[in-house]
Design a protein around this motif. Structure first.
Motif, PDB file in Angstrom:
ATOM      1  N   SER A  63      15.510 -11.384  48.147  1.00 54.18           N
ATOM      2  CA  SER A  63      15.011 -12.748  48.324  1.00 54.18           C
ATOM      3  C   SER A  63      13.747 -12.961  47.504  1.00 54.18           C
ATOM      4  O   SER A  63      12.904 -12.063  47.404  1.00 54.18           O
TER       5      SER A  63
ATOM      6  N   VAL B 147       8.786 -22.331  54.980  1.00 58.51           N
ATOM      7  CA  VAL B 147       9.406 -21.586  53.876  1.00 58.51           C
ATOM      8  C   VAL B 147      10.437 -20.601  54.404  1.00 58.51           C
ATOM      9  O   VAL B 147      11.572 -20.518  53.895  1.00 58.51           O
TER      10      VAL B 147
ATOM     11  N   ALA C 253      13.503 -22.546  56.108  1.00 57.29           N
ATOM     12  CA  ALA C 253      14.305 -23.410  55.235  1.00 57.29           C
ATOM     13  C   ALA C 253      14.946 -22.662  54.074  1.00 57.29           C
ATOM     14  O   ALA C 253      16.009 -23.065  53.583  1.00 57.29           O
ATOM     15  N   THR C 254      14.321 -21.590  53.608  1.00 54.35           N
ATOM     16  CA  THR C 254      14.826 -20.890  52.427  1.00 54.35           C
ATOM     17  C   THR C 254      15.172 -19.430  52.668  1.00 54.35           C
ATOM     18  O   THR C 254      15.955 -18.857  51.906  1.00 54.35           O
TER      19      THR C 254
ATOM     20  N   TRP D 273      13.115 -17.127  52.140  1.00 55.10           N
ATOM     21  CA  TRP D 273      12.336 -16.355  51.173  1.00 55.10           C
ATOM     22  C   TRP D 273      11.229 -15.578  51.886  1.00 55.10           C
ATOM     23  O   TRP D 273      10.769 -15.947  52.964  1.00 55.10           O
TER      24      TRP D 273
ATOM     25  N   PRO E 251      12.113 -27.099  50.193  1.00 52.71           N
ATOM     26  CA  PRO E 251      13.110 -26.149  49.666  1.00 52.71           C
ATOM     27  C   PRO E 251      13.521 -26.435  48.224  1.00 52.71           C
ATOM     28  O   PRO E 251      13.560 -25.532  47.390  1.00 52.71           O
TER      29      PRO E 251
ATOM     30  N   ALA F 192      12.740 -24.100  44.765  1.00 50.77           N
ATOM     31  CA  ALA F 192      13.809 -23.634  43.881  1.00 50.77           C
ATOM     32  C   ALA F 192      13.602 -24.124  42.452  1.00 50.77           C
ATOM     33  O   ALA F 192      13.785 -23.374  41.485  1.00 50.77           O
TER      34      ALA F 192
END
Length: 445
Positions: free
Chosen positions: A10, A30, A33-34, A36, A111, A115
């Protein structure tokens, strides 16, 4: 659009904010939602330097902590602040942030913004903006499309990537910028069987048709030009020397090499030498309108196509100001554009027009992520509230530009730009929009 392969691990995000509560809410957003990984950094020079050494994909940094970033920071930065505060906008620009995200108002955009910005920092992507064509198209009259186009082009000319070319297909740019007598589309366009000696024209020159010249948009090996009386006019001169250069993608469909783009009578050097440059790094090619006293007809589609092909080899960003009406020149410009910025007023008709413009863009096979909507005239008593605009346009909303009629009208009257007016919300919004569409290359502190 081909993207880099997704790594098995990730992505890593460094997060630094002077308010612990905001930092914690950002971390949670973060991760949820992602998915990461997040490294929390102390908002000090030492803390940020240590955290950035871990090699993150993106850094989320509060505007108050941006000054603590190391001078040699190569990590793409998303500034967290208030895009209505002049101090936050200045801090983001000075730090070279790729975008300025409001928090918590911009939570839904987090998000996608992470990206997008992470991709700009991947190896090989730093030169990805060379030769980009950005179409700025109004979906209705009076939306301020030309004002948006001018300020986007000027922002890129100041903060990079440069050089920038602003092409006017809507008409009236020369009057809007108080350019006086400068080369226009008619300077480059064959008229009545002859063409303009573009190579001999500079800013402020008057175009003069040259009998016996070859049509620069057909090429020296094409059929000779014929006058309106049917008589062949002279012989073609020797073709110009092509400028060597890399091959570039054109409209995502086929490759056009520099030699092909300069096989006619107009090459990159001639184009750059012909056009006016009212500000450092910003060249312009106006289309004379009624306000200029002698309106020009829209250039032919082959002329537009050839100029865009050559411009890609000479300029890092080409901004095309398009009218709301359709036509061959508009269709040609849209077919070669890499991104579309549709502009409409803050009202129901404007929002519907923006939706239709983006739908038409994607219907032609374009990536949805390369088109965005900009809504102008945002004010407390506007026909639509900002929340209604956001709900209707969703992720396609790239910018809300507040009303600044008096200041922009005065600037138009004097032929000046307002990039330094950070106290104006409209200017802040346009600068932020430019940095979102094509991230600034470098910003002086």
């Amino acid at each position: 659009m081909a993207l880099e392969p997704v790594p098995s691990m990730s992505p890593l995000v460094v997060l630094a904010h002077d308010d612990p509560g905001t930092a914690d809410s950002l971390r949670h957003a973060v991760q949820s939602a992602t998915g990461w990984q997040v490294v929390m950094a102390h908002p000090s020079p030492a803390g940020l330097t240590a955290a950035l050494a871990t090699g993150p994909s993106v850094a989320l940094v509060g505007c108050a902590a941006l000054a603590s970033l190391p001078a040699d920071c190569r990590t793409p930065v998303v500034a967290i602040g208030d895009d209505d505060r002049a101090a936050d906008v200045r801090a983001a620009l000075a730090a070279g942030a790729r975008s300025l995200l409001a928090w918590p108002d911009g939570a839904a955009d987090l998000p996608g913004e992470l990206a997008r910005v992470a991709l700009t920092g991947q190896p090989g992507s730093s030169a990805g903006h060379a030769g980009l064509v950005i179409a700025i198209r109004g979906v209705q009259g009076g939306a301020g499309t030309t004002t948006v186009a001018i300020h986007l082009a000027a922002a890129w000319a100041r903060w990079g990537p440069t050089p920038v070319l602003l092409l006017d297909l809507a008409g009236g740019l020369a009057f809007r910028l108080d350019l006086g007598t400068v080369p226009t589309w008619s300077t480059l366009t064959p008229v009545a069987g002859s063409v303009t000696a573009a190579a001999d024209l500079g800013p402020g020159s008057v175009s003069a048709p040259l009998v016996g010249a070859v049509d620069p948009f057909v090429g020296a090996e094409s059929e000779p030009l014929v006058s309106v009386t049917g008589r062949v006019q002279g012989s073609a001169p020797e073709p110009p020397v092509s400028i060597a250069g890399p091959t570039r993608w054109l409209a995502g469909e086929h490759v056009v090499g520099t030699a092909a783009a300069t096989s006619g009578g107009l090459d990159a050097a001639t184009l750059v030498g012909t056009l006016a440059e009212p500000w450092a790094g910003l060249s312009v090619l106006p289309l004379a309108g009624l306000a200029d006293g002698a309106p020009e007809p829209p250039p032919e589609l082959r002329v537009v196509q050839h100029v865009l092909e050559v411009a890609r080899t000479a300029y890092r960003v080409v901004v095309v100001d398009l009218p709301a009406t359709d036509g061959p020149a508009v269709a040609t410009a849209l077919s070669q554009a890499d991104a579309l910025v549709a502009v409409g007023r803050c009202e129901t008709a404007g929002v519907r027009g923006l939706q239709a413009a983006i739908e038409a863009w994607t219907a032609s096979g374009r990536d949805l992520d390369t088109a965005g909507a900009v809504v102008t005239g945002v004010r407390p008593r506007a026909p639509l509230a900002p929340r209604e605009v956001r709900a209707a346009l969703g992720d396609r909303l790239w910018g809300l530009i507040p009303t600044a009629g008096a200041e922009l009208a005065a600037a138009a009257e004097d032929g000046i730009l307002l990039l330094d007016r950070h106290d104006l919300s409209a200017v802040q919004a346009m600068v932020t929009l430019a940095n979102r569409v094509v991230p600034f290359a470098a910003v002086s502190a």
